[in-house]
Design a protein around this motif. Structure first.
Motif, short mmCIF file in Angstrom:
data_model
loop_
_atom_site.label_atom_id
_atom_site.label_comp_id
_atom_site.label_asym_id
_atom_site.label_seq_id
_atom_site.Cartn_x
_atom_site.Cartn_y
_atom_site.Cartn_z
N ASN A 40 0.74 -1.16 -0.04
CA ASN A 40 -0.07 0.26 -0.09
C ASN A 40 1.08 1.14 0.57
O ASN A 40 2.02 1.24 -0.04
CB ASN A 40 -0.50 0.29 1.09
N ALA A 41 -0.01 2.62 0.02
CA ALA A 41 0.45 3.20 0.08
C ALA A 41 2.21 4.44 1.46
O ALA A 41 2.51 4.67 1.00
CB ALA A 41 -0.35 5.11 -0.55
N ASP A 42 1.94 2.97 1.96
CA ASP A 42 2.46 3.81 2.70
C ASP A 42 4.28 2.95 2.86
O ASP A 42 5.72 3.76 3.60
CB ASP A 42 2.30 2.91 4.32
N GLN A 43 4.55 2.08 1.84
CA GLN A 43 5.76 1.03 1.56
C GLN A 43 6.02 1.95 0.56
O GLN A 43 7.31 1.24 -0.60
CB GLN A 43 5.26 -0.16 1.49
N ILE A 44 5.84 3.07 -0.18
CA ILE A 44 5.70 3.62 -1.19
C ILE A 44 7.97 3.64 -0.95
O ILE A 44 8.82 3.59 -2.74
CB ILE A 44 5.75 4.97 -2.09
N TYR A 82 -7.12 2.79 8.79
CA TYR A 82 -6.40 4.28 8.86
C TYR A 82 -6.22 5.40 7.59
O TYR A 82 -7.43 4.39 6.96
CB TYR A 82 -4.68 3.23 7.62
N ASN A 123 -5.75 6.50 5.60
CA ASN A 123 -5.40 6.44 4.10
C ASN A 123 -5.46 5.60 3.53
O ASN A 123 -5.22 5.08 2.45
CB ASN A 123 -3.72 7.12 4.15
N HIS A 124 -6.31 4.94 3.87
CA HIS A 124 -6.28 3.15 3.52
C HIS A 124 -7.50 2.53 3.81
O HIS A 124 -8.34 3.16 2.87
CB HIS A 124 -5.76 2.55 3.82
#
Length: 257
Positions: A54-58, A201, A203-204
């Motif tokens: 997901n976006a946290d791991q960009i 979250y 953002n999720h």
């Protein structure tokens, strides 16, 4: 006197030039007669995600795609948690995996339980976990949770977050009910199993709920008495930090790019 200074300066310049030529990265000859840095031998390294991608791991995926890890001599394998999100802590602590992404509060709890893991970098530097309540349930503040049920994902920390928020908002935490829904947070609230959840979250889960047409109100723990903290951190085992600190530094440098 001038000739002595000139001779000394030339000697110093020559010494510095020789030092510059013999220091730095190893080089190899190129077809054109020049030199190029010798590629670092690759070391196999693993990282267990905290959840599915997901976006946290960009930073992790971009560094992998751009070859930053290989430039640091790291052959990285990214893995999903096999059973539940806590896999990373257990596997890294036991020395079976090299790195993992996980949440700072849980890392502190793991340390308290004697699991030899350490945080070596902050990935997301503010809380993303929020208390979410369905609109139309009369929950306009954490105080309004009195007499209502909150779904949570097994961890005791989730209960403490809600209790602190309710108390800070002027409510009685003892009057709040809790139901362990595991990690099925979205179904728990969309099916009206519970009117509110903690552990999702902003953002999720919040975005996914809104995408499904489920309107929710989100309350930040830091607005109701909970100290701020890093949400996502990079962890490794104490044994890795002790035996191979350069690997840790190299991994952080790659993500930092």
């Amino acid at each position: 006197m001038r000739s002595k200074w000139t001779a000394g300066l030339l000697a110093l310049t020559l010494a510095l030039s020789l030092t510059a030529c013999t220091s730095g990265a190893p080089t190899t000859a190129t077809p054109g007669g020049g030199t190029a840095p010798t590629p670092k031998p690759l070391k196999k390294v693993s990282l267990v995600l905290d959840w599915y991608p997901n976006a946290d791991q960009i930073p992790l995926f971009v560094a992998q795609k751009e070859g930053y890890f290989k430039a640091e001599g790291i052959d990285l394998e990214i893995k999903m948690p096999a059973e539940n999100p806590t896999d990373g802590i257990k596997l890294v602590g036991g020395g079976k995996e090299t790195f993992a992404f996980y949440y700072q509060p849980d890392v502190l709890q793991a340390r308290g339980e004697g699991i030899p893991v350490v945080s070596v970098a902050a990935v997301v530097r503010q809380p993303l976990n929020v208390l979410m309540a369905s609109e139309g349930t009369g929950i306009n503040s954490p105080k309004d949770l009195e007499g209502k049920t909150v779904g949570y994902p097994t961890t005791a920390l989730s209960l403490d977050l809600v209790k602190t928020m309710v108390k800070t908002a002027g409510g009685d935490p003892a009057k709040v009910k809790f139901q362990d829904v595991g990690w099925d947070l979205i179904p728990a609230i969309t099916s009206k199993k519970v009117p509110a959840i903690i552990g999702g979250y902003v953002n999720h889960e919040k975005l996914l709920l809104e995408k499904e047409g489920q309107k929710v109100k989100a309350f930040k723990p830091t607005d109701f008495g909970v100290p701020s903290y890093y949400e996502l951190v990079l962890i490794t085992g104490e044994q890795t930090v002790t035996k191979d600190p350069e690997l840790v530094n190299a991994f952080v440098r790659a993500m930092g790019k």
